[in-house]
Motif scaffolding. Structure first.
Motif, PDB file in Angstrom:
ATOM      1  N   UNK A 353       0.857  -1.190   0.000  1.00 46.48           N
ATOM      2  CA  UNK A 353       0.000   0.000   0.000  1.00 46.48           C
ATOM      3  C   UNK A 353       0.886   1.231   0.000  1.00 46.48           C
ATOM      4  N   UNK A 354       0.289   2.284  -0.465  1.00 46.58           N
ATOM      5  CA  UNK A 354       0.977   3.567  -0.453  1.00 46.58           C
ATOM      6  C   UNK A 354       0.805   4.191   0.928  1.00 46.58           C
ATOM      7  N   UNK A 355       1.695   5.076   1.240  1.00 47.84           N
ATOM      8  CA  UNK A 355       1.645   5.717   2.543  1.00 47.84           C
ATOM      9  C   UNK A 355       2.275   4.864   3.625  1.00 47.84           C
ATOM     10  N   UNK A 356       2.161   5.372   4.842  1.00 49.87           N
ATOM     11  CA  UNK A 356       2.793   4.685   5.964  1.00 49.87           C
ATOM     12  C   UNK A 356       1.876   3.615   6.528  1.00 49.87           C
ATOM     13  N   UNK A 357       2.508   2.651   7.176  1.00 48.51           N
ATOM     14  CA  UNK A 357       1.750   1.582   7.815  1.00 48.51           C
ATOM     15  C   UNK A 357       1.067   2.120   9.071  1.00 48.51           C
ATOM     16  N   UNK A 358       0.183   1.304   9.595  1.00 49.59           N
ATOM     17  CA  UNK A 358      -0.546   1.717  10.794  1.00 49.59           C
ATOM     18  C   UNK A 358       0.443   1.934  11.941  1.00 49.59           C
ATOM     19  N   UNK A 359       0.146   2.933  12.746  1.00 54.62           N
ATOM     20  CA  UNK A 359       1.072   3.281  13.832  1.00 54.62           C
ATOM     21  C   UNK A 359       0.893   2.387  15.053  1.00 54.62           C
ATOM     22  N   UNK A 360      -0.316   1.933  15.299  1.00 50.96           N
ATOM     23  CA  UNK A 360      -0.566   1.120  16.492  1.00 50.96           C
ATOM     24  C   UNK A 360      -0.654  -0.350  16.091  1.00 50.96           C
ATOM     25  N   UNK A 361       0.196  -1.141  16.674  1.00 52.35           N
ATOM     26  CA  UNK A 361       0.196  -2.576  16.413  1.00 52.35           C
ATOM     27  C   UNK A 361      -0.861  -3.232  17.296  1.00 52.35           C
ATOM     28  N   UNK A 362      -1.881  -3.808  16.714  1.00 51.33           N
ATOM     29  CA  UNK A 362      -2.994  -4.379  17.456  1.00 51.33           C
ATOM     30  C   UNK A 362      -2.908  -5.901  17.576  1.00 51.33           C
ATOM     31  N   UNK A 363      -1.774  -6.484  17.299  1.00 46.39           N
ATOM     32  CA  UNK A 363      -1.621  -7.928  17.453  1.00 46.39           C
ATOM     33  C   UNK A 363      -1.626  -8.262  18.947  1.00 46.39           C
ATOM     34  N   UNK A 364      -2.469  -9.202  19.341  1.00 41.37           N
ATOM     35  CA  UNK A 364      -2.603  -9.570  20.744  1.00 41.37           C
ATOM     36  C   UNK A 364      -1.438 -10.474  21.131  1.00 41.37           C
ATOM     37  N   UNK A 365      -0.733 -10.057  22.173  1.00 38.97           N
ATOM     38  CA  UNK A 365       0.411 -10.827  22.672  1.00 38.97           C
ATOM     39  C   UNK A 365       0.253 -10.973  24.182  1.00 38.97           C
ATOM     40  N   UNK A 366       0.954 -11.887  24.761  1.00 39.69           N
ATOM     41  CA  UNK A 366       0.945 -12.082  26.210  1.00 39.69           C
ATOM     42  C   UNK A 366       2.084 -11.253  26.790  1.00 39.69           C
ATOM     43  N   UNK A 367       1.710 -10.309  27.639  1.00 40.07           N
ATOM     44  CA  UNK A 367       2.693  -9.415  28.245  1.00 40.07           C
ATOM     45  C   UNK A 367       2.717  -9.619  29.750  1.00 40.07           C
ATOM     46  N   UNK A 368       3.848  -9.252  30.301  1.00 39.85           N
ATOM     47  CA  UNK A 368       4.044  -9.293  31.754  1.00 39.85           C
ATOM     48  C   UNK A 368       4.284  -7.868  32.229  1.00 39.85           C
ATOM     49  N   UNK A 369       3.701  -7.521  33.368  1.00 38.45           N
ATOM     50  CA  UNK A 369       3.884  -6.163  33.887  1.00 38.45           C
ATOM     51  C   UNK A 369       5.328  -5.979  34.345  1.00 38.45           C
ATOM     52  N   UNK A 370       5.654  -4.756  34.718  1.00 39.66           N
ATOM     53  CA  UNK A 370       7.044  -4.451  35.056  1.00 39.66           C
ATOM     54  C   UNK A 370       7.520  -5.187  36.305  1.00 39.66           C
ATOM     55  N   UNK A 371       6.637  -5.341  37.276  1.00 36.19           N
ATOM     56  CA  UNK A 371       7.057  -6.018  38.508  1.00 36.19           C
ATOM     57  C   UNK A 371       6.940  -7.533  38.395  1.00 36.19           C
ATOM     58  N   UNK A 372       6.323  -8.078  37.297  1.00 38.90           N
ATOM     59  CA  UNK A 372       6.224  -9.507  37.086  1.00 38.90           C
ATOM     60  C   UNK A 372       5.120 -10.195  37.838  1.00 38.90           C
ATOM     61  N   UNK A 373       4.217  -9.462  38.451  1.00 39.16           N
ATOM     62  CA  UNK A 373       3.142 -10.096  39.214  1.00 39.16           C
ATOM     63  C   UNK A 373       1.880 -10.328  38.381  1.00 39.16           C
ATOM     64  N   UNK A 374       1.815  -9.853  37.142  1.00 36.20           N
ATOM     65  CA  UNK A 374       0.605  -9.974  36.334  1.00 36.20           C
ATOM     66  C   UNK A 374       0.994 -10.319  34.898  1.00 36.20           C
ATOM     67  N   UNK A 375       0.315 -11.337  34.306  1.00 36.43           N
ATOM     68  CA  UNK A 375       0.470 -11.710  32.906  1.00 36.43           C
ATOM     69  C   UNK A 375      -0.900 -11.682  32.264  1.00 36.43           C
ATOM     70  N   UNK A 376      -0.951 -11.115  31.028  1.00 40.20           N
ATOM     71  CA  UNK A 376      -2.255 -10.918  30.400  1.00 40.20           C
ATOM     72  C   UNK A 376      -2.080 -10.752  28.904  1.00 40.20           C
ATOM     73  N   UNK A 377      -3.087 -11.185  28.130  1.00 37.74           N
ATOM     74  CA  UNK A 377      -3.090 -10.999  26.677  1.00 37.74           C
ATOM     75  C   UNK A 377      -3.642  -9.607  26.380  1.00 37.74           C
ATOM     76  N   UNK A 378      -2.814  -8.762  25.791  1.00 37.07           N
ATOM     77  CA  UNK A 378      -3.200  -7.382  25.474  1.00 37.07           C
ATOM     78  C   UNK A 378      -2.671  -7.048  24.091  1.00 37.07           C
ATOM     79  N   UNK A 379      -3.212  -6.020  23.412  1.00 33.01           N
ATOM     80  CA  UNK A 379      -2.635  -5.567  22.138  1.00 33.01           C
ATOM     81  C   UNK A 379      -1.200  -5.125  22.330  1.00 33.01           C
TER      82      UNK A 379
END
Length: 868
Positions: A353-379
């Protein structure tokens, strides 16, 4: 190293003896020996003519001579035999060697532990790179410079002697020899000394800042301004600097002119330093292809080749097009884009496509918070944080982190330490930390009254220091009234001594104060507070300095509050209290008629010098007014007892006219102010007299008049005269009737009115028959009246009984009324019966219809449920 210039001690009656004289001699000799070489080279002759660079050394000499040199860490005095270390960076403060060693080790170990915790380095590396700072100026030193030996101030001699009285303590006694500031190449000429080295006194050739003037100056002050315009060529290469010769670089050129922008389209008036500018408009020049224009902003030089010429690719870069004209539209390849998204982890899954790609990546991944006490599937573009607060203690060891979702790298504590420092006067204002707080950096200056002799001590030690001694006279002028005749005294510390002369201040009463002078004293130096001393016992005859004169103690005769003669007492002049002599007051009351019966009291209208503001009024006269009114009247004054004349009597009095026909109402003062003749005139009603004549039944024919009616025996009224049987009658004058009664020895006034004039005419023959006829008629009339009246009296009672019987008879119903009432009752019963039957019928019918409607509703519900 003793100086040859001997300064004899100054004599003073207030000195402490030989100890103070020896200290002063030693202090002056040390000063002369230390500054001798510097003065000889620079040409100064005395210590007062030196520059400000020597103030630190003079303050140290004064402190050491008075024993006020103290360590900032332990706040203890530094003795001449104690090993010391002095800061050589900024403050040049002196500390105990043991105190600074302990301080530097603790500070470096704490810095190393922080570095190991926060930088994740080894313990050896952290200890080698750890720093410690000076307790006063906070200058940082490496761990290798932790003092280990006791050196003199210049650092040449280890363990300098302390038993030589002619050598400065902690000094080697030799020339300092340290390199002077600004790296001028010369060395310090003073003897080994504390504090910074003074400016270099050698003469050198120097140029001014702009370089246009040459001069011979002291090396320490070789940088100077010629006070002429700078005239250096500015950065523009056209204009020259117009400011006065200055140290720093020349300012930007502020000459204004008209300049073009970089592309040359716009002209603006600007300062010379801002002559290069961009106009903000696009270039829009034709590129080399001749089909496109330059999209750059305002710029210098050529625009360059067309970026669309040569090899071109599709937007995703997978397909390459060669030889394609620059104005032809770029085709997409149709493949997946697969460019890296801004997140840096995933690729674009859209087609090329022409132009720039989307700026926000909406692929759902499993992330861990900074302190490591919470894991969750988020964009992918969304950060994940939890609400858990970090409970790890910060570096200070007193406060927890308390950050939400902390990654373990807790920041330094941002709280203020707030612990009280060792000086006991201030609190630590540094961020919360481990270990001991830094010493209080405040230095307290202790000086004499004139300020010539002074030294600095650490905060918290000023209470234990002795004030400096100064040989000069005190410059503070006395504040008491004896300033012109007081003897001068030497410069001192604290408040000036009290004045010894008598006060002799004059009171308002005229007496003078006989105590010792107790006027205001000049305040002591506020920068230092002496130790609290025991209060001296002050006799009653003395007064505290700085306070006003006490109340006048002289005795004088004073009268009582009522100022009665012979009741005076002897009292103190300043005692303003009053007394009562317990006699009766006796002063006239405000009414002016009576006297006060209270006990002796203060008067309101008294004019005396010792009169109190509070006074008691005499009693109020509560008697009624007993004065005689003028003009006199029978009414009393309605007011209470009062001074002056009574008010006019306004009481309304009633006075009838002379004949008694009417009543006049007058104000008392008006009626009593009239004369007797005017009163008679005012009382007259102006009409005929209504009084009856004394000898007859007629009224007085005169106008209303006072006194008896005139000429009652000459009444000219006509009177009907009758015989005894009243058959005959004639008209006589009243005066003739009175004369006739008088002749018959009968008083006219005794004759009744209905018999007046009866019997004066003799009866004749006609009188008897008429009398009989009249008597017979009278008897007949009396008999008729009795006959008529008797039946009335008898019938008065039975009439009331008949009325009651008629009422009773009217209440009994007739036969027709009974028939009509029974018919009405029957019709009313039939009406209610019909209503009851109709209600029963229609109510039953309505219930049947309601039942049918509810059945239909149930059938419709069943049908709808089946359809679903």
């Amino acid at each position: 190293m003793a100086s040859s210039n001997y300064i004899p001690p100054l004599s003073d009656s207030d000195s402490d003896g030989g100890s103070s004289t020896s200290e002063l001699l030693r202090h002056s000799d040390l000063s002369e020996s230390i500054f001798k070489s510097y003065f000889n080279f620079s040409g100064h002759s005395s210590i007062n003519a030196t520059s400000a660079d020597l103030s630190k050394i003079r303050s140290f000499l004064t402190s050491s001579s008075s024993g006020a040199l103290s360590c900032l860490i332990c706040l203890e005095r530094i003795k001449p035999s104690d090993p010391t270390w002095s800061c050589t960076s900024l403050c040049f403060a002196v500390f105990h060697l043991f105190c600074i060693q302990s301080w530097s080790r603790q500070a470096s170990d704490l810095a190393a532990s922080r570095a190991v915790t926060r930088l994740s380095i080894s313990q050896d590396q952290a200890s080698n790179t750890a720093l410690w700072n000076c307790p006063k100026c906070r200058f940082e030193y490496p761990k290798s410079l932790i003092p280990k030996t006791y050196l003199c101030f210049c650092g040449k001699l280890e363990n300098p002697p302390s038993d030589d009285p002619w050598v400065l303590p902690h000094s080697c006694g030799d020339v300092c020899g340290r390199s002077l500031k600004n790296n001028c190449g010369h060395h310090c000429l003073l003897l080994c000394h504390p504090g910074p080295c003074p400016s270099c006194p050698q003469l050198v050739k120097a140029r001014c800042f702009c370089g246009s003037h040459h001069d011979v100056r002291r090396c320490g002050f070789k940088e100077f301004s010629c006070e002429a315009p700078c005239s250096k060529l500015l950065d523009c290469g056209v204009h020259k600097c117009v400011e006065i010769c200055h140290r720093v670089s020349c300012p930007p050129c502020r000459a204004r002119g008209v300049y073009r922008c970089q592309c040359g389209k716009v002209k603006e008036e600007k300062e010379c330093c801002d002559r290069v500018f961009q106009c903000g408009e696009p270039c829009e020049k034709k590129l080399s292809c001749g089909k496109h224009v330059c999209e750059k902003g305002c710029h210098f030089g050529e625009c360059g080749a067309c970026p669309l010429q040569g090899k071109r690719t599709c937007p995703c870069g997978k397909r390459v097009y060669e030889g394609m004209p620059c104005d032809a539209p770029l085709q997409v390849c149709g493949a997946t884009c697969e460019k890296t998204l801004p997140c840096g982890y995933h690729r674009c899954h859209e087609r090329c496509h022409r132009g720039q790609c989307i700026e926000t990546c909406r692929i759902v991944v499993k992330k861990c918070c900074r302190c490591g006490s919470l894991k969750k599937d988020v964009p992918c573009y969304q950060d994940l944080t939890c609400e858990r607060k970090c409970q790890t203690m910060r570096d200070c060891g007193r406060h927890p982190c308390k950050r939400r979702c902390c990654d373990g790298d807790c920041p330094p504590c941002s709280e203020i330490c707030g612990r009280r420092l060792r000086c006991r006067n201030h609190k630590c204002q540094s961020p919360c930390h481990r270990g001991a707080c830094a010493p209080c950096p405040i230095m307290v200056t202790i000086s004499c009254a004139c300020g010539e002799t002074h030294f600095e001590v650490p905060c918290g030690t000023e209470m234990d220091q002795k004030p400096p001694k100064c040989p000069k006279r005190c410059p503070i002028k006395p504040l008491c009234r004896h300033a012109l005749i007081c003897k001068p005294h030497k410069c001192h510390y604290g408040a000036c001594p009290p004045c010894r002369l008598p006060c002799a201040e004059e009171y308002h009463c005229g007496h003078t104060c006989k105590l010792r002078c107790h006027g205001a004293r000049p305040p002591p130096n506020p920068e230092f507070t002496l130790k609290p001393k025991k209060k001296k016992f002050i006799q009653q005859s003395e007064s505290v300095p700085g306070t006003p004169c006490p109340p006048c103690p002289e005795l004088e005769w004073r009268s009582c509050v009522g100022q009665h003669i012979g009741a005076e007492q002897m009292m103190v002049c300043s005692n303003k209290s009053q007394f009562s002599c317990e006699n009766l007051c006796g002063n006239p009351l405000p009414c002016g008629n009576h006297y006060c019966t209270k006990t002796c009291h203060a008067l309101e209208n008294r004019s005396s010098t010792n009169q109190l503001t509070r006074s008691e009024a005499c009693e109020d006269c509560s008697l009624s007014c007993q004065k005689e009114r003028k003009p006199a009247c029978q009414h009393h004054c309605p007011r209470r007892c009062h001074p002056g004349d009574c008010p006019p009597c306004k009481v309304l009095i009633k006075r009838s006219c002379h004949c008694g026909a009417m009543v006049h109402v007058f104000e008392c003062i008006y009626y009593n102010s009239l004369s007797a003749k005017d009163q008679e005139t005012a009382r007259s009603c102006g009409g005929p007299c209504h009084r009856k004549m004394p000898n007859c039944t007629h009224l007085c024919p005169e106008t209303c008049h006072p006194g008896p009616c005139p000429n009652p025996e000459k009444c000219s009224k006509k009177v009907t005269v009758r015989c005894k049987c009243q058959t005959l009658k004639k008209e006589w004058l009243c005066q003739d009737v009175q004369a006739e009664y008088n002749r018959s020895d009968c008083q006219p006034s005794d004759i009744p009115k209905n018999q007046f004039g009866v019997g004066l005419i003799p009866c004749n023959s006609d009188c008897k028959s008429k009398v009989q006829v009249v008597e017979s008629e009278l008897q007949l009339r009396k008999s008729r009246v009795t006959v008529v009246k008797e039946p009335d009296n008898e019938k008065s009672g039975p009439k009331r009984r008949k009325r009651k019987e008629r009422v009773v008879e009217s209440k009994e119903p007739t036969v027709l009324q009974k028939i009509i009432s029974r018919t009405k009752q029957f019709l009313l019963f039939v009406f209610f019966l019909v209503i009851l039957v109709a209600a029963t019928y229609y109510g039953y019918k309505g219930l049947l219809q309601l039942n049918d409607w509810m059945n239909k509703v149930d059938e419709q519900r069943h049908k709808s449920s089946r359809i679903r």
